[in-house]
Design a protein around this motif. Structure first.
Motif, PDB file in Angstrom:
ATOM      1  N   TYR A   1      -6.863  -2.369  -1.445  1.00 44.17           N
ATOM      2  CA  TYR A   1      -5.544  -2.955  -1.658  1.00 44.17           C
ATOM      3  C   TYR A   1      -4.933  -3.446  -0.351  1.00 44.17           C
TER       4      TYR A   1
ATOM      5  N   ASN B   1      -0.916  -4.304   0.298  1.00 40.49           N
ATOM      6  CA  ASN B   1       0.431  -4.408  -0.245  1.00 40.49           C
ATOM      7  C   ASN B   1       1.187  -5.456   0.559  1.00 40.49           C
TER       8      ASN B   1
ATOM      9  N   GLN C   1       0.707  -6.902  -4.985  1.00 43.50           N
ATOM     10  CA  GLN C   1      -0.351  -6.038  -4.474  1.00 43.50           C
ATOM     11  C   GLN C   1      -1.641  -6.825  -4.611  1.00 43.50           C
TER      12      GLN C   1
END
Length: 147
Positions: free
Chosen positions: A37, A39, A107
């Motif tokens: 991920y 963000n 995200q």
């Protein structure tokens, strides 16, 4: 399957603020794939200039985030770290497509699969998604050099 927080990621990537573009690894299978991920925050330094009236994450940074995820996968697969005598270089990008803008609050889900490794060149199929929709896809290549 291996998960990694930012402290673990920093043991494998040489990148630092403001250029670290992987926040968490949720799955890594050595020699196979990684799922990570990024963000995206309005506090990202590039948003002040890209673009002030409609902040959009630059496509080249989405590709860089995919490349950083690929680097983590490669370094972990080879069993090395930042302390090794190798530097991993991004050496190619093919078939890049940007399908949707990435904005603050998104995200970015980074999915990279090793498609081939031969004679010191690693090739990957990479996809970035937001909310289950592909925003960027590319074929990436890297190599390692002794230092």
């Amino acid at each position: 399957m291996t998960a990694m927080d930012i402290h673990e990621i920093l043991k494998y990537l040489p990148h630092r603020y403001p250029f670290i573009l992987v926040d968490r690894v949720v799955e890594l299978e050595k020699g196979k794939h990684i799922h990570a991920y990024k963000n995206v925050s309005i506090n990202e330094p590039y948003f002040s200039g890209h673009f002030p009236h409609y902040p959009v994450m630059p496509g080249v940074l989405i590709v860089e985030a995919l490349a950083q995820a690929a680097a983590i996968l490669t370094i972990r697969s080879e069993g090395t770290s930042l302390d090794s005598n190798k530097v991993y270089y991004f050496v190619g990008i093919d078939a890049v497509r940007f399908k949707k803008p990435v904005i603050a609050g998104d995200q970015l889900v980074l999915k990279v699969v090793i498609s081939r490794q031969i004679r010191g060149i690693w090739k990957y199929a990479a996809v970035a998604e937001v909310d289950g929709q592909i925003v960027t896809e590319a074929q990436l290549m890297c190599t390692a050099r002794a230092i």
